[in-house]
Design a protein around this motif. Structure first.
Motif, PDB file in Angstrom:
ATOM      1  N   LYS A   2     -41.049   0.707   7.252  1.00  0.00           N
ATOM      2  CA  LYS A   2     -42.237  -0.246   7.831  1.00  0.00           C
ATOM      3  C   LYS A   2     -41.064  -1.444   8.386  1.00  0.00           C
ATOM      4  O   LYS A   2     -41.728  -2.034   9.413  1.00  0.00           O
ATOM      5  N   ARG A   3     -39.892  -1.589   8.059  1.00  0.00           N
ATOM      6  CA  ARG A   3     -39.244  -2.663   8.544  1.00  0.00           C
ATOM      7  C   ARG A   3     -38.006  -2.085   9.692  1.00  0.00           C
ATOM      8  O   ARG A   3     -37.695  -0.897   9.467  1.00  0.00           O
ATOM      9  N   PRO A   4     -37.688  -2.924  10.622  1.00  0.00           N
ATOM     10  CA  PRO A   4     -36.788  -2.433  11.490  1.00  0.00           C
ATOM     11  C   PRO A   4     -35.276  -1.847  10.682  1.00  0.00           C
ATOM     12  O   PRO A   4     -34.937  -2.520   9.716  1.00  0.00           O
ATOM     13  N   VAL A   5     -34.846  -0.664  11.114  1.00  0.00           N
ATOM     14  CA  VAL A   5     -33.787  -0.284  10.541  1.00  0.00           C
ATOM     15  C   VAL A   5     -32.833   0.423  11.458  1.00  0.00           C
ATOM     16  O   VAL A   5     -33.236   1.227  12.477  1.00  0.00           O
ATOM     17  N   GLU A   6     -31.528   0.118  11.635  1.00  0.00           N
ATOM     18  CA  GLU A   6     -30.586   0.507  12.496  1.00  0.00           C
ATOM     19  C   GLU A   6     -29.449   1.694  11.963  1.00  0.00           C
ATOM     20  O   GLU A   6     -29.029   1.295  11.102  1.00  0.00           O
ATOM     21  N   GLU A   7     -29.555   2.633  12.644  1.00  0.00           N
ATOM     22  CA  GLU A   7     -28.514   3.699  12.133  1.00  0.00           C
ATOM     23  C   GLU A   7     -27.235   3.093  12.566  1.00  0.00           C
ATOM     24  O   GLU A   7     -26.732   2.616  13.524  1.00  0.00           O
ATOM     25  N   VAL A   8     -26.226   3.390  11.442  1.00  0.00           N
ATOM     26  CA  VAL A   8     -25.046   3.000  11.393  1.00  0.00           C
ATOM     27  C   VAL A   8     -24.134   3.850  11.093  1.00  0.00           C
ATOM     28  O   VAL A   8     -22.843   3.861  11.177  1.00  0.00           O
ATOM     29  N   ALA A   9     -24.443   5.114  10.398  1.00  0.00           N
ATOM     30  CA  ALA A   9     -23.454   6.387  10.211  1.00  0.00           C
ATOM     31  C   ALA A   9     -24.454   7.749   9.996  1.00  0.00           C
ATOM     32  O   ALA A   9     -25.678   7.828   9.529  1.00  0.00           O
ATOM     33  N   ALA A  10     -23.669   8.798  10.034  1.00  0.00           N
ATOM     34  CA  ALA A  10     -24.395   9.945   9.865  1.00  0.00           C
ATOM     35  C   ALA A  10     -23.186  10.863   9.607  1.00  0.00           C
ATOM     36  O   ALA A  10     -22.808  11.399  10.536  1.00  0.00           O
ATOM     37  N   TYR A  11     -22.519  10.882   8.454  1.00  0.00           N
ATOM     38  CA  TYR A  11     -21.241  11.371   8.245  1.00  0.00           C
ATOM     39  C   TYR A  11     -21.568  12.919   7.700  1.00  0.00           C
ATOM     40  O   TYR A  11     -22.417  13.388   7.078  1.00  0.00           O
ATOM     41  N   ASP A  12     -20.501  13.737   8.248  1.00  0.00           N
ATOM     42  CA  ASP A  12     -20.509  15.483   7.891  1.00  0.00           C
ATOM     43  C   ASP A  12     -19.423  15.404   6.818  1.00  0.00           C
ATOM     44  O   ASP A  12     -18.074  16.063   6.996  1.00  0.00           O
ATOM     45  N   ALA A  26     -26.541  18.707   8.103  1.00  0.00           N
ATOM     46  CA  ALA A  26     -27.511  17.476   8.108  1.00  0.00           C
ATOM     47  C   ALA A  26     -27.662  16.823   6.610  1.00  0.00           C
ATOM     48  O   ALA A  26     -28.674  17.101   6.077  1.00  0.00           O
ATOM     49  N   ARG A  27     -26.834  16.175   6.277  1.00  0.00           N
ATOM     50  CA  ARG A  27     -26.746  15.685   4.588  1.00  0.00           C
ATOM     51  C   ARG A  27     -26.844  14.345   4.276  1.00  0.00           C
ATOM     52  O   ARG A  27     -27.004  13.927   3.358  1.00  0.00           O
ATOM     53  N   HIS A  28     -26.675  13.503   5.454  1.00  0.00           N
ATOM     54  CA  HIS A  28     -26.481  12.010   5.451  1.00  0.00           C
ATOM     55  C   HIS A  28     -26.750  11.388   6.476  1.00  0.00           C
ATOM     56  O   HIS A  28     -26.677  11.772   7.787  1.00  0.00           O
ATOM     57  N   ILE A  29     -27.653   9.987   6.223  1.00  0.00           N
ATOM     58  CA  ILE A  29     -28.018   9.295   7.208  1.00  0.00           C
ATOM     59  C   ILE A  29     -27.919   7.937   6.342  1.00  0.00           C
ATOM     60  O   ILE A  29     -28.352   7.676   5.402  1.00  0.00           O
ATOM     61  N   ALA A  30     -27.298   6.832   7.492  1.00  0.00           N
ATOM     62  CA  ALA A  30     -27.275   5.557   6.799  1.00  0.00           C
ATOM     63  C   ALA A  30     -27.836   4.436   7.821  1.00  0.00           C
ATOM     64  O   ALA A  30     -27.591   4.679   9.245  1.00  0.00           O
ATOM     65  N   GLY A  31     -28.637   3.474   7.389  1.00  0.00           N
ATOM     66  CA  GLY A  31     -29.168   2.557   8.252  1.00  0.00           C
ATOM     67  C   GLY A  31     -29.157   1.119   7.555  1.00  0.00           C
ATOM     68  O   GLY A  31     -29.070   0.959   6.399  1.00  0.00           O
ATOM     69  N   ARG A  32     -29.020   0.170   8.732  1.00  0.00           N
ATOM     70  CA  ARG A  32     -28.775  -1.203   8.220  1.00  0.00           C
ATOM     71  C   ARG A  32     -30.357  -1.964   8.422  1.00  0.00           C
ATOM     72  O   ARG A  32     -30.634  -2.053   9.401  1.00  0.00           O
ATOM     73  N   VAL A  71     -27.529  -2.055   3.786  1.00  0.00           N
ATOM     74  CA  VAL A  71     -27.077  -0.666   4.322  1.00  0.00           C
ATOM     75  C   VAL A  71     -27.656   0.186   3.129  1.00  0.00           C
ATOM     76  O   VAL A  71     -27.660   0.152   1.915  1.00  0.00           O
ATOM     77  N   ILE A  72     -28.495   1.205   3.817  1.00  0.00           N
ATOM     78  CA  ILE A  72     -29.256   2.222   2.932  1.00  0.00           C
ATOM     79  C   ILE A  72     -28.384   3.369   3.245  1.00  0.00           C
ATOM     80  O   ILE A  72     -28.652   4.023   4.394  1.00  0.00           O
ATOM     81  N   HIS A  73     -27.958   4.098   2.313  1.00  0.00           N
ATOM     82  CA  HIS A  73     -27.168   5.545   2.327  1.00  0.00           C
ATOM     83  C   HIS A  73     -28.191   6.677   1.879  1.00  0.00           C
ATOM     84  O   HIS A  73     -28.791   6.598   0.567  1.00  0.00           O
ATOM     85  N   ASN A  74     -28.640   7.686   2.593  1.00  0.00           N
ATOM     86  CA  ASN A  74     -29.709   8.633   2.137  1.00  0.00           C
ATOM     87  C   ASN A  74     -28.849   9.959   2.112  1.00  0.00           C
ATOM     88  O   ASN A  74     -28.447  10.215   3.391  1.00  0.00           O
ATOM     89  N   PHE A  75     -28.791  10.732   0.944  1.00  0.00           N
ATOM     90  CA  PHE A  75     -27.723  11.615   0.702  1.00  0.00           C
ATOM     91  C   PHE A  75     -28.543  13.042   0.313  1.00  0.00           C
ATOM     92  O   PHE A  75     -29.378  12.572  -0.639  1.00  0.00           O
ATOM     93  N   TYR A  76     -28.269  14.136   0.700  1.00  0.00           N
ATOM     94  CA  TYR A  76     -28.670  15.320   0.229  1.00  0.00           C
ATOM     95  C   TYR A  76     -27.353  16.226  -0.243  1.00  0.00           C
ATOM     96  O   TYR A  76     -26.951  17.087   0.969  1.00  0.00           O
ATOM     97  N   VAL A  77     -26.811  15.930  -1.408  1.00  0.00           N
ATOM     98  CA  VAL A  77     -25.682  16.805  -1.878  1.00  0.00           C
ATOM     99  C   VAL A  77     -25.957  18.443  -1.866  1.00  0.00           C
ATOM    100  O   VAL A  77     -26.973  18.493  -2.413  1.00  0.00           O
ATOM    101  N   PRO A  78     -24.839  19.433  -1.400  1.00  0.00           N
ATOM    102  CA  PRO A  78     -25.185  20.612  -1.747  1.00  0.00           C
ATOM    103  C   PRO A  78     -25.860  20.950  -3.025  1.00  0.00           C
ATOM    104  O   PRO A  78     -25.181  20.363  -4.092  1.00  0.00           O
ATOM    105  N   ALA A  79     -26.638  21.936  -3.318  1.00  0.00           N
ATOM    106  CA  ALA A  79     -27.001  22.162  -4.571  1.00  0.00           C
ATOM    107  C   ALA A  79     -26.215  22.899  -5.423  1.00  0.00           C
ATOM    108  O   ALA A  79     -25.727  22.767  -6.766  1.00  0.00           O
ATOM    109  N   GLY A  80     -25.113  23.794  -4.740  1.00  0.00           N
ATOM    110  CA  GLY A  80     -24.068  24.438  -5.340  1.00  0.00           C
ATOM    111  C   GLY A  80     -24.273  25.842  -5.813  1.00  0.00           C
ATOM    112  O   GLY A  80     -23.562  26.711  -6.565  1.00  0.00           O
ATOM    113  N   GLY A  81     -25.304  26.641  -5.394  1.00  0.00           N
ATOM    114  CA  GLY A  81     -25.347  27.965  -5.950  1.00  0.00           C
ATOM    115  C   GLY A  81     -25.802  28.045  -7.188  1.00  0.00           C
ATOM    116  O   GLY A  81     -26.137  27.136  -8.058  1.00  0.00           O
TER     117      GLY A  81
END
Length: 262
Positions: free
Chosen positions: A73-83, A90-96, A102-112
């Motif tokens: 709902k609030r303005p958020v600016e992308e600051v990173a998307a690391y591989d 596509a497992r990471h996005i960060a916004g300010r 800063v909010i980092h959103n991660f999806y770590v590999p499940a690992g089989g």
């Protein structure tokens, strides 16, 4: 500034658009971080979310796999998307946010299925991903930051339904817990959920394979909200919305919430 944040592995944002809309309508978090969106960014159904007041989105996506998004709902600016670990996923996005958080959103590999990198490439990728996260946080220690997402590890004995039975199962093995702990220590991250709810079993994931997931209750706490020490004390109200796991055609994950008064 005060805001409530939720994190949810939605297991296809397009298939479960209605569930996302229901959560946004009924719970109205200020920010919702999604993982496993399984969609290119341009096909995420953002118009419906905007109609509910979530006018801002940053995301990384790919067809049919992975994918992360932050709806706000609030303005958020992308600051990173690391591989991390150079997996091409596509497992990471960060916004300010406007206040600098800063909010980092991660999806770590499940690992089989097999916790042995010599026979299971996916397990090796998971450990390498966590190592790369550790090294990044060592090199640039975060401040005024929140880390959320499906980290695919239940670190504590009471984060799984049976520690002795799970200790050799991917998501709760000692080597995974150690890698997660090293990464957490590198960033100085505080586990907000366990800060607020320090005692007792907590789960955010229940397998589709269980015919009666609720009664069997063989869960794991794979989804996390962490914060850096400078703002961790401002977090409160942590909860896991277990009821969402029982919605029609649900994700196998339930959303995790926390409120921050900054």
């Amino acid at each position: 500034m005060s805001f409530t944040l939720a994190t949810w592995n939605i297991n296809s944002v397009r298939l479960r658009e209605g569930l996302v809309a229901r959560l946004l309508t009924e719970e109205s978090p200020d920010i919702l971080c999604l993982q496993e969106c399984k969609s290119p960014v341009e096909k995420i159904p953002v118009d419906g979310f905007r109609a509910l007041g979530y006018e801002h989105m940053i995301a990384r996506g790919q067809k049919g796999y992975n994918g992360v998004a932050i709806l706000s709902k609030r303005p958020v600016e992308e600051v990173a998307a690391y591989d991390y670990a150079s997996l091409g996923h596509a497992r990471h996005i960060a916004g300010r946010l406007e206040d600098g958080t800063v909010i980092h959103n991660f999806y770590v590999p499940a690992g089989g299925d097999k916790p042995d990198r010599t026979i299971n490439e996916k397990f090796g990728q998971k450990l390498d991903y966590l190592t790369a996260m550790r090294d990044a946080f060592h090199a640039d220690r975060p401040e005024r930051s929140i880390l959320v997402g499906d980290l695919n590890i239940a670190p504590r004995e009471d984060d799984v339904w049976d520690h002795k039975k799970m200790v050799k199962v991917v998501s709760h093995t000692p080597v995974e817990v150690e890698h997660l702990g090293d990464m957490q220590e590198a960033g100085g991250w505080v586990d907000v959920t366990r800060k607020d709810l320090p005692e007792g079993r907590l789960y955010s994931w229940w397998s589709y394979r269980s015919p009666d997931w609720d009664a069997a209750d063989k869960g794991r706490r794979l989804d996390h909200i962490w914060a850096t020490p400078d703002i961790a004390g401002a977090a409160h109200g942590s909860r896991i919305l277990r009821a969402c796991r029982g919605w029609q055609q649900p994700s196998d994950h339930a959303p995790v919430f926390a409120t921050f008064d900054l």
